[in-house]
Every structure is written in C-alpha cells, then in structure tokens.
Write a protein that holds these residues in place. Structure first.
Motif, PDB file in Angstrom:
ATOM      1  N   VAL A 131       0.874  -1.179   0.000  1.00 40.30           N
ATOM      2  CA  VAL A 131       0.000   0.000   0.000  1.00 40.30           C
ATOM      3  C   VAL A 131       0.908   1.226   0.000  1.00 40.30           C
ATOM      4  O   VAL A 131       1.925   1.248   0.694  1.00 40.30           O
ATOM      5  N   VAL A 132       0.514   2.235  -0.767  1.00 39.17           N
ATOM      6  CA  VAL A 132       1.276   3.484  -0.793  1.00 39.17           C
ATOM      7  C   VAL A 132       0.295   4.651  -0.818  1.00 39.17           C
ATOM      8  O   VAL A 132      -0.776   4.560  -1.435  1.00 39.17           O
ATOM      9  N   TYR A 179       6.971   4.493   7.400  1.00 39.04           N
ATOM     10  CA  TYR A 179       7.145   3.192   6.757  1.00 39.04           C
ATOM     11  C   TYR A 179       6.597   2.162   7.724  1.00 39.04           C
ATOM     12  O   TYR A 179       7.053   2.071   8.863  1.00 39.04           O
ATOM     13  N   VAL A 180       5.596   1.412   7.274  1.00 41.44           N
ATOM     14  CA  VAL A 180       4.867   0.495   8.146  1.00 41.44           C
ATOM     15  C   VAL A 180       5.121  -0.945   7.721  1.00 41.44           C
ATOM     16  O   VAL A 180       4.982  -1.280   6.539  1.00 41.44           O
ATOM     17  N   GLU A 210       4.810  -2.546  13.043  1.00 45.35           N
ATOM     18  CA  GLU A 210       5.933  -1.675  13.356  1.00 45.35           C
ATOM     19  C   GLU A 210       5.838  -0.452  12.453  1.00 45.35           C
ATOM     20  O   GLU A 210       5.646  -0.594  11.246  1.00 45.35           O
ATOM     21  N   VAL A 211       5.967   0.716  13.043  1.00 41.72           N
ATOM     22  CA  VAL A 211       5.924   1.954  12.273  1.00 41.72           C
ATOM     23  C   VAL A 211       7.231   2.700  12.491  1.00 41.72           C
ATOM     24  O   VAL A 211       7.614   2.990  13.625  1.00 41.72           O
ATOM     25  N   PHE A 212       7.892   2.985  11.393  1.00 42.63           N
ATOM     26  CA  PHE A 212       9.092   3.813  11.423  1.00 42.63           C
ATOM     27  C   PHE A 212       8.679   5.203  10.962  1.00 42.63           C
ATOM     28  O   PHE A 212       8.148   5.358   9.867  1.00 42.63           O
ATOM     29  N   ILE A 229       3.417   1.025   3.092  1.00 40.64           N
ATOM     30  CA  ILE A 229       3.083  -0.107   3.947  1.00 40.64           C
ATOM     31  C   ILE A 229       3.508  -1.391   3.262  1.00 40.64           C
ATOM     32  O   ILE A 229       3.178  -1.617   2.091  1.00 40.64           O
ATOM     33  N   GLU A 230       4.243  -2.219   3.989  1.00 38.95           N
ATOM     34  CA  GLU A 230       4.635  -3.536   3.501  1.00 38.95           C
ATOM     35  C   GLU A 230       4.073  -4.585   4.457  1.00 38.95           C
ATOM     36  O   GLU A 230       4.289  -4.504   5.665  1.00 38.95           O
TER      37      GLU A 230
END
Length: 193
Positions: free
Chosen positions: A85-86, A134-135, A145-147, A106-107
């Motif tokens: 998802v972007v 970046y998720v 995890e969210v960066f 999102i990965e």
C-alpha cells in the motif's frame, strides 16, 4: 506463459515500457528485473483491509491510496518497487504508472520478502524526501511496526499490538490494529504436552 531467464537485465526506460505489458509484476533493481512473489490469503486480506481503511479515511482529502499494482519510483532510472500500500498527498504525483512522492508506504511481511522489506528496500525508501512513515505488518501473528521520520530526520520505531490504535501521523488517520486483521486466520502454535 513464456519462460523467462533467471536474470533479466534492461535499462530503466526499457523496463518502464516492458513491465506494464506483463502478466506478473516485476520490480527494478539497478538494471535487473526481479519478479514479485505470490501472496497468501492473509497477506492479501491485510493489504486490502489497510487500503480500505485508509481510502475511506482519506476520501475527502487530496491524498491518493494505491494497493499492490502501483509502483513507487525510489530512485529515478535505478529502482522501482511495488509496496503493498502506498499513499501520496503530493500534487506533483501525476504519472499514471507510478508514485514518485509517497508520504506513507506499507509492507505486509511474508517469509520470502521480510528481509528485503526490512533491509534493502527500507534503506532505499529512507532516501525519499517525502516519505514520513514506513509500516511493516506481520502476517503470522498480530503486530505492526511503524518507522517515523522525526523533526531531526531520524527514523524512530513504534510498535503496536492487537488491542492498540495506530496513529498514522503522515496522513492524520487513526486505525484500530484489530481492524487491520479483520478476517485473518492466524497460525496456531503447537505446544508439547
């Protein structure tokens, strides 16, 4: 379907013309074309849930949410990736084939892609001036995890579990982690008695 060689090499210009005509999706890594692996039902469900929740939340805003088949230009002429998802909220993003100015990527992790998503891909995504979050989403068990890029430009990790609310600062949206895992069947752990 035509069998392809193990390694496909071409220029970025050739890739951008060739790739949309293929049945499968391919990423582009410095001249090498890399076929994307297939996804599980859980992977697909989590990606779809994330897309739907974001798309609904951003419906009245000037942001666009894309899933699976829209690539991100990570490095012009060098790297083009397909995140799960972007989101872009940048009016400069007008190319019909790709996103150049993402604010959120999102990965959804799988065993075959997790190392690349955490390592090489994230290292390249961090170079984007517009990317703010970046998720990484676990599939086997609930966990996100969210960066986030902080004010000093450093990436800071926040972790979320099934009972938590995820606040995506890049798009000012809150999502219950439980909603991301709607209709997902988790693997059961086998224990010895």
């Amino acid at each position: 379907m035509v069998a392809l060689p193990d390694r496909i090499l071409m220029s970025a210009e050739e890739y951008l013309i060739w790739e949309p005509t293929q049945e499968e999706r391919y990423e582009y890594w410095d001249g090498e074309v890399v076929m994307m692996s297939g996804a599980t039902r859980n992977h697909n469900r989590i990606s779809a849930n994330f897309f739907k929740l974001l798309d609904d939340a951003l419906a009245e805003r000037s942001c666009e949410v894309y899933i699976v088949d829209v690539k991100v230009q990570v490095e012009p002429g060098q790297k083009y990736f397909y995140p799960d998802v972007v989101v872009t909220c940048d009016e400069r993003d007008t190319d019909p084939q790709l996103v150049q100015f993402p604010c959120l990527i999102i990965e959804v992790l799988s065993p075959s892609t997790e190392a690349a998503d955490r390592g090489k891909k994230f290292a390249k995504y961090r170079q984007s001036a517009t990317l703010q979050e970046y998720v990484l989403v676990q599939v086997a068990q609930p966990g996100v995890e969210v960066f986030r890029r902080n004010e000093q430009g450093k990436w800071v990790l926040s972790e979320y579990g099934l009972g938590d609310i995820l606040r995506l600062e890049s798009v000012n949206v809150e999502i219950a982690i439980a909603h991301l895992y709607r209709q997902v069947q988790f693997e059961t752990e086998v224990t010895d008695v």
